[in-house]
Design a protein around this motif. Structure first.
Motif, mmCIF file in Angstrom:
data_model
loop_
_atom_site.group_PDB
_atom_site.id
_atom_site.type_symbol
_atom_site.label_atom_id
_atom_site.label_comp_id
_atom_site.label_asym_id
_atom_site.label_seq_id
_atom_site.Cartn_x
_atom_site.Cartn_y
_atom_site.Cartn_z
ATOM 1 N N LYS A 146 0.373 -1.636 0.243
ATOM 2 C CA LYS A 146 -0.069 -0.048 0.487
ATOM 3 C C LYS A 146 1.007 1.379 -0.138
ATOM 4 N N LYS A 147 1.853 1.523 0.479
ATOM 5 C CA LYS A 147 2.804 2.237 0.974
ATOM 6 C C LYS A 147 3.819 2.974 -0.129
ATOM 7 N N PHE A 148 4.171 1.721 -0.977
ATOM 8 C CA PHE A 148 4.811 1.371 -2.352
ATOM 9 C C PHE A 148 3.832 2.279 -3.290
ATOM 10 N N THR A 149 2.556 1.828 -3.663
ATOM 11 C CA THR A 149 1.755 1.981 -4.218
ATOM 12 C C THR A 149 1.514 3.455 -4.975
ATOM 13 N N LYS A 150 1.446 3.696 -3.651
ATOM 14 C CA LYS A 150 0.931 5.561 -2.870
ATOM 15 C C LYS A 150 2.109 6.556 -3.045
ATOM 16 N N LYS A 151 3.642 6.181 -3.223
ATOM 17 C CA LYS A 151 4.826 6.336 -2.948
ATOM 18 C C LYS A 151 4.924 6.345 -4.631
ATOM 19 N N PHE A 152 4.813 5.547 -5.345
ATOM 20 C CA PHE A 152 4.997 5.855 -6.781
ATOM 21 C C PHE A 152 4.786 5.883 -7.842
ATOM 22 N N ASN A 153 2.888 6.282 -7.333
ATOM 23 C CA ASN A 153 1.644 6.886 -8.234
ATOM 24 C C ASN A 153 2.078 8.332 -7.980
ATOM 25 N N VAL A 154 2.480 8.278 -7.424
ATOM 26 C CA VAL A 154 2.649 10.247 -6.773
ATOM 27 C C VAL A 154 3.923 10.371 -8.129
ATOM 28 N N ALA A 155 5.202 9.740 -7.846
ATOM 29 C CA ALA A 155 6.448 9.822 -8.245
ATOM 30 C C ALA A 155 5.550 9.678 -9.606
ATOM 31 N N LEU A 156 4.931 9.177 -10.450
ATOM 32 C CA LEU A 156 4.294 8.690 -11.803
ATOM 33 C C LEU A 156 4.092 9.901 -12.665
ATOM 34 N N LYS A 157 3.556 11.041 -11.632
ATOM 35 C CA LYS A 157 2.726 12.442 -11.905
ATOM 36 C C LYS A 157 3.616 13.479 -11.918
ATOM 37 N N GLN A 158 4.641 13.285 -11.249
ATOM 38 C CA GLN A 158 6.035 14.295 -11.072
ATOM 39 C C GLN A 158 6.719 14.094 -12.335
ATOM 40 N N ASN A 159 7.293 15.742 -13.057
ATOM 41 C CA ASN A 159 7.895 15.967 -13.849
ATOM 42 C C ASN A 159 9.447 16.565 -12.749
ATOM 43 N N TYR A 160 10.171 15.701 -13.617
ATOM 44 C CA TYR A 160 11.786 15.892 -12.575
ATOM 45 C C TYR A 160 11.523 16.717 -13.752
ATOM 46 N N TYR A 161 11.570 17.542 -14.427
ATOM 47 C CA TYR A 161 12.558 18.408 -15.247
ATOM 48 C C TYR A 161 11.965 19.677 -14.295
ATOM 49 N N LEU A 162 11.176 20.163 -14.159
ATOM 50 C CA LEU A 162 11.099 21.267 -12.994
ATOM 51 C C LEU A 162 11.801 20.940 -11.703
ATOM 52 N N GLN A 163 12.718 19.797 -11.400
ATOM 53 C CA GLN A 163 13.509 20.177 -9.940
ATOM 54 C C GLN A 163 14.676 20.279 -10.777
ATOM 55 N N SER A 164 15.166 20.590 -11.508
ATOM 56 C CA SER A 164 16.318 20.744 -11.741
ATOM 57 C C SER A 164 16.944 21.108 -13.640
ATOM 58 N N ARG A 165 15.946 21.743 -14.338
ATOM 59 C CA ARG A 165 15.271 21.978 -15.376
ATOM 60 C C ARG A 165 16.409 21.051 -16.137
ATOM 61 N N GLU A 166 16.496 20.247 -15.966
ATOM 62 C CA GLU A 166 16.888 18.786 -17.006
ATOM 63 C C GLU A 166 16.237 18.363 -17.948
ATOM 64 N N TRP A 167 16.115 19.383 -19.353
ATOM 65 C CA TRP A 167 15.277 19.613 -20.491
ATOM 66 C C TRP A 167 14.798 18.377 -20.870
ATOM 67 N N ASN A 168 15.838 17.184 -20.625
ATOM 68 C CA ASN A 168 15.795 15.683 -21.132
ATOM 69 C C ASN A 168 14.798 14.846 -20.372
ATOM 70 N N TYR A 169 14.589 14.680 -19.208
ATOM 71 C CA TYR A 169 13.740 14.305 -18.433
ATOM 72 C C TYR A 169 11.728 15.204 -19.030
ATOM 73 N N LYS A 170 11.586 16.224 -19.368
ATOM 74 C CA LYS A 170 10.535 16.572 -19.640
ATOM 75 C C LYS A 170 9.640 16.059 -20.029
ATOM 76 N N ASN A 171 9.793 15.018 -21.580
ATOM 77 C CA ASN A 171 8.793 15.096 -22.187
ATOM 78 C C ASN A 171 9.179 13.270 -21.914
ATOM 79 N N ILE A 172 9.362 12.849 -20.990
ATOM 80 C CA ILE A 172 9.586 10.737 -20.486
ATOM 81 C C ILE A 172 8.096 10.540 -20.405
ATOM 82 N N GLU A 173 7.452 9.754 -20.773
ATOM 83 C CA GLU A 173 6.655 9.107 -20.441
ATOM 84 C C GLU A 173 6.339 8.486 -19.134
ATOM 85 N N PRO A 174 5.905 8.705 -17.688
ATOM 86 C CA PRO A 174 6.358 8.169 -17.256
ATOM 87 C C PRO A 174 5.974 6.477 -16.636
ATOM 88 N N LYS A 175 7.137 5.354 -16.343
ATOM 89 C CA LYS A 175 6.506 4.575 -16.285
ATOM 90 C C LYS A 175 7.070 3.961 -14.949
#
Length: 317
Positions: A146-175
């Motif tokens: 349950k804890k794993f599912t919650k943590k990873f589903n939240v992570a899937l909604k985040q765009n890592y590009y915003l964390q450090s402006r690494e454009w290479n992460y911006k358009n990755i389809e989360p999986k």
């Protein structure tokens, strides 16, 4: 002042779960609130916040300054493919190195899709679109699904590009990727061989130990030594504490690892190719373009400039 305070709070967050919760929450709020800033303004704020130094983007000279310049200006689509921990597997195969890929048990769009009853006794689970979101599944140890599912589903909604402006992460389809667990036969602790490649040539190697905690999550206390291409130890500190160099030796097929790293890095002005070596079997880890978000302080300082000299940001491919 801000740099000093943030470092203290960050260190405390590693030791206290409550502080860590609020630190991560505050960080997410900050990221969203700063999302309207241009990459250039964000870069200068982020760099000063994390290093206490001024970032020169107009005339970049040092390693980190040139990495930030590349972050903002390099829009090669191959960067996105190679930053995607799922799609990069195709790139590795295209380079003729499919034999160094780790076994993958499955790839999922949501954490709820994983059937843990069908997984092997052990499995390593990670996201494909960010950094340090991973965990070890071990059927013989408690695992809170349950804890794993919650943590990873939240992570899937985040765009890592915003964390450090690494454009290479911006358009990755989360999986979510589930892979075979790679373990050292002696102590079940992997050694990370991280090859710093400049225009397809290995110049330095970071050797990191203890990068994962016992549960497979990111270990903030990992250690790092730096070596040259001939495996000579260099007294350089980059972002992490050093370790006793007598505890590791040069792998027998180290030259083959360099060959693979250089093959994978050929198209890029700079990248870091991460490999593992278990009893002579080489495994691919990942390709990183902006190590530490380009905010890790290099000591002694002259090496920051030396590494910067190795990056030709204006070279035409």
């Amino acid at each position: 002042m801000i740099y000093s305070i943030k470092n203290k709070v960050r260190n405390l967050s590693h030791e206290n779960k409550i502080i860590n919760h609020f630190y991560l929450f505050a960080n997410r709020v900050k990221i969203v609130s700063l999302s309207f800033l241009s990459d250039g303004i964000f870069a200068k704020m982020k760099y000063r916040e994390n290093t206490g130094r001024r970032l020169r983007l107009e005339n970049p000279l040092t390693f980190n300054e040139k990495l930030w310049w590349l972050k903002i200006n390099n829009r090669d689509p191959l960067l996105t493919i190679c930053s995607d921990k799922y799609k990069v597997r195709d790139y590795v195969r295209e380079c003729g190195l499919g034999h160094i890929l780790n076994t993958m048990y499955g790839v999922y769009d949501k954490a709820d899709e994983i059937d843990f009853n069908k997984l092997p006794e052990k499995a390593f689970i990670k996201t494909n679109h960010g950094s340090a979101i991973n965990v070890l599944f071990d059927r013989n140890k408690p695992f809170d699904i349950k804890k794993f599912t919650k943590k990873f589903n939240v992570a899937l909604k985040q765009n890592y590009y915003l964390q450090s402006r690494e454009w290479n992460y911006k358009n990755i389809e989360p999986k979510i990727i589930v892979e075979k667990v790679l373990e050292d036969g002696e102590n079940n602790s992997l050694i990370d061989y991280r090859f710093l490649c400049f225009d397809g040539v290995v110049k330095l190697i970071f050797i990191d130990i203890e990068t994962a905690a016992v549960d497979g999550t990111h270990n903030p206390y990992a250690k790092r030594n730096v070596y040259d291409k001939d495996f000579n130890y260099l007294d350089i500190k980059v972002g992490r504490e050093q370790f006793d160099k007598s505890t590791i030796t040069k792998p027998e097929n180290f030259d083959k690892m360099i060959e693979y790293a250089q093959k994978l890095s050929e198209p890029f002005p700079f990248c870091r190719v991460d490999l593992y070596n278990l009893d002579g079997q080489i495994y691919f880890g990942e390709i990183t373009f902006y190590p530490g978000g380009a905010t890790q302080i290099i000591e002694p300082e002259e090496w920051e400039k030396k590494l910067g000299d190795w990056i030709d940001i204006f070279k035409e491919k």
